[in-house]
Design a protein around this motif. Structure first.
Motif, mmCIF file in Angstrom:
data_model
loop_
_atom_site.group_PDB
_atom_site.id
_atom_site.type_symbol
_atom_site.label_atom_id
_atom_site.label_comp_id
_atom_site.label_asym_id
_atom_site.label_seq_id
_atom_site.Cartn_x
_atom_site.Cartn_y
_atom_site.Cartn_z
ATOM 1 N N CYS A 90 0.821 -1.219 0.000
ATOM 2 C CA CYS A 90 0.000 0.000 0.000
ATOM 3 C C CYS A 90 0.860 1.277 0.000
ATOM 4 O O CYS A 90 0.351 2.366 -0.220
ATOM 5 C CB CYS A 90 -0.990 -0.004 1.175
ATOM 6 S SG CYS A 90 -0.310 -0.508 2.746
ATOM 7 N N LYS B 230 -1.231 -7.815 10.121
ATOM 8 C CA LYS B 230 -2.189 -7.247 9.161
ATOM 9 C C LYS B 230 -3.367 -6.719 9.968
ATOM 10 O O LYS B 230 -3.613 -7.157 11.091
ATOM 11 C CB LYS B 230 -2.698 -8.348 8.202
ATOM 12 C CG LYS B 230 -1.641 -9.098 7.430
ATOM 13 C CD LYS B 230 -1.184 -8.419 6.168
ATOM 14 C CE LYS B 230 -2.100 -8.632 5.001
ATOM 15 N NZ LYS B 230 -2.014 -9.973 4.411
ATOM 16 N N CYS C 130 -8.077 -5.584 0.564
ATOM 17 C CA CYS C 130 -6.979 -5.069 -0.265
ATOM 18 C C CYS C 130 -6.630 -6.037 -1.392
ATOM 19 O O CYS C 130 -6.604 -7.260 -1.202
ATOM 20 C CB CYS C 130 -5.759 -4.841 0.619
ATOM 21 S SG CYS C 130 -4.313 -4.274 -0.274
ATOM 22 N N ASP D 22 -3.860 -8.495 -0.471
ATOM 23 C CA ASP D 22 -3.977 -9.250 0.784
ATOM 24 C C ASP D 22 -3.283 -10.615 0.720
ATOM 25 O O ASP D 22 -2.578 -11.006 1.644
ATOM 26 C CB ASP D 22 -5.465 -9.413 1.144
ATOM 27 C CG ASP D 22 -5.634 -10.070 2.511
ATOM 28 O OD1 ASP D 22 -4.774 -9.831 3.383
ATOM 29 O OD2 ASP D 22 -6.607 -10.810 2.705
ATOM 30 N N PHE E 242 -1.980 2.592 6.727
ATOM 31 C CA PHE E 242 -2.111 1.405 5.880
ATOM 32 C C PHE E 242 -3.514 1.366 5.265
ATOM 33 O O PHE E 242 -4.483 1.001 5.922
ATOM 34 C CB PHE E 242 -1.840 0.137 6.702
ATOM 35 C CG PHE E 242 -0.449 0.110 7.291
ATOM 36 C CD1 PHE E 242 0.553 -0.575 6.643
ATOM 37 C CD2 PHE E 242 -0.160 0.813 8.459
ATOM 38 C CE1 PHE E 242 1.859 -0.587 7.169
ATOM 39 C CE2 PHE E 242 1.116 0.805 8.980
ATOM 40 C CZ PHE E 242 2.126 0.110 8.339
ATOM 41 N N LYS E 243 -3.579 1.770 4.004
ATOM 42 C CA LYS E 243 -4.881 1.881 3.342
ATOM 43 C C LYS E 243 -5.036 0.794 2.292
ATOM 44 O O LYS E 243 -4.255 0.748 1.337
ATOM 45 C CB LYS E 243 -5.004 3.254 2.675
ATOM 46 C CG LYS E 243 -4.690 4.416 3.640
ATOM 47 C CD LYS E 243 -5.772 5.451 3.628
ATOM 48 C CE LYS E 243 -5.709 6.428 4.782
ATOM 49 N NZ LYS E 243 -4.422 6.954 5.197
HETATM 50 S S1 SF4 Z 1 -3.533 -2.623 3.234
HETATM 51 FE FE1 SF4 Z 1 -2.804 -4.435 4.295
HETATM 52 S S2 SF4 Z 1 -2.775 -6.074 2.719
HETATM 53 FE FE2 SF4 Z 1 -2.889 -4.110 1.671
HETATM 54 S S3 SF4 Z 1 -0.794 -3.633 1.206
HETATM 55 FE FE3 SF4 Z 1 -1.300 -2.554 3.119
HETATM 56 S S4 SF4 Z 1 -0.668 -3.939 4.739
HETATM 57 FE FE4 SF4 Z 1 -0.758 -5.121 2.852
#
Ligand code: SF4
Length: 298
Positions: free
Chosen positions: A224, A264, A271, A274, A293-294
């Motif tokens: 992300c 996570k 995502c 994922d 973390f989006k």
């Molecule tokens: S949102 Fe979570 S699954 Fe997606 S890239 Fe970021 S850390 Fe990884």
């Protein structure tokens, strides 16, 4: 190729402010050669064909050259030395290590100048020696892949560091986000940058390597943050690795990372990445939370 990582001891002539091994050097002696050779044989029998000697500083193990030679005689195809690089400032030491059988070198350079690198390693003169070590190894046609730990003190200069690495002729470089364990845990409040702040510098650094035709990767920076640079997320190409640590074995380091080391959030399920993303080291989110973390839209 499957890999085995052998920690031969924790003594080191650097005292890095981000060292995940902390002060193990104070109470854990160097492994004796029989123990290391038995680990090498066991790993080979389990199908590993690549060995990484690490520690601490493996070059300072009293029987370092003998251990490298043993790995070659057992039949390992890739023999990598993960090192602070300082001993390779001595050309004679480079020659002896190559003659013993090492064929990949992974020195660590954490700054584009002595002021930054030596501050982080707490070892005056270490920048000069490590840079000279890389030069010597390249002069001897060795494959050199460097690692640089990203901290609050060096992230703004990652493009200059990338330029230096290209000029030194490294074959590959990695920028690894600081893992808040050991000494890094003690220093975490001032040592750990926000991932959002580092990314423009990380990407400019990667661009310099990419343009120069180098293989470049990151570690512990999830997808992300890596828009446009997804194929450089290092975790996706890390080989299956068995680790011989101090008195215990990690059978599958990838599984350990995913199950215990990284974290996570529940939104990660939405995502696009994922399934392939390991998430950040969990200590980062304990310090800063999850706001940055989006999930990336599918
Ligand atoms: S949102 Fe979570 S699954 Fe997606 S890239 Fe970021 S850390 Fe990884």
């Amino acid at each position: 190729m499957e890999r085995v990582d052998i920690k031969v001891g924790f003594y080191c002539n650097n005292l890095c402010k981000f060292c995940v091994q902390g002060r193990k050097r104070d109470y854990l002696p160097a492994k004796d050669k029989e123990e290391v050779i038995n680990s090498l044989k066991e790993a080979y029998d389990k199908g590993k064909r690549e060995v990484v000697f690490t520690g601490g500083e493996p070059c300072l193990h009293p029987e370092f050259l003998l251990l490298v030679k043993a790995a070659r005689e057992i039949g390992f195809e890739v023999i990598q030395i993960q090192t602070n690089g300082r001993m390779f400032a001595y050309e004679n030491f480079c020659l002896k290590t190559i003659q013993a059988g090492a064929n990949q070198f992974s020195p660590a350079l954490h700054g584009h100048n002595a002021a930054i690198h030596d501050f982080l390693t707490e070892a005056p003169g270490s920048f000069k020696q490590t840079a000279q070590g890389v030069k010597n190894l390249k002069k001897l046609n060795q494959y050199v892949l460097t690692n640089s730990v990203i901290t609050s003190k060096n992230y703004r200069h990652l493009p200059e560091l990338a330029r230096l690495l290209v000029d030194l002729g490294v074959d590959q470089f990695q920028f690894a986000f600081v893992h808040i364990l050991g000494t890094a845990d003690k220093n975490k409040d001032w040592l750990t940058p926000r991932k959002t702040d580092i990314m423009p510098f990380v990407k400019r650094g990667l661009d310099i390597g990419i343009k120069a035709g180098k293989k470049v990767t990151t570690e512990a920076i999830p997808f992300c943050f890596m828009a446009g640079y997804e194929k450089h997320v290092g975790e996706t190409i890390m080989p299956e690795t068995r680790i011989y640590d101090a008195g215990f074995v990690v059978e599958d380091y990838g599984a350990y990372r995913r199950d215990s080391g990284k974290a996570k959030r529940k939104e990660c399920r939405l995502c696009k990445y994922d399934k392939v993303c390991e998430g950040p080291w969990k200590e980062y989110t304990e310090l800063f939370g999850w706001d940055e973390f989006k999930p990336v839209k599918k």
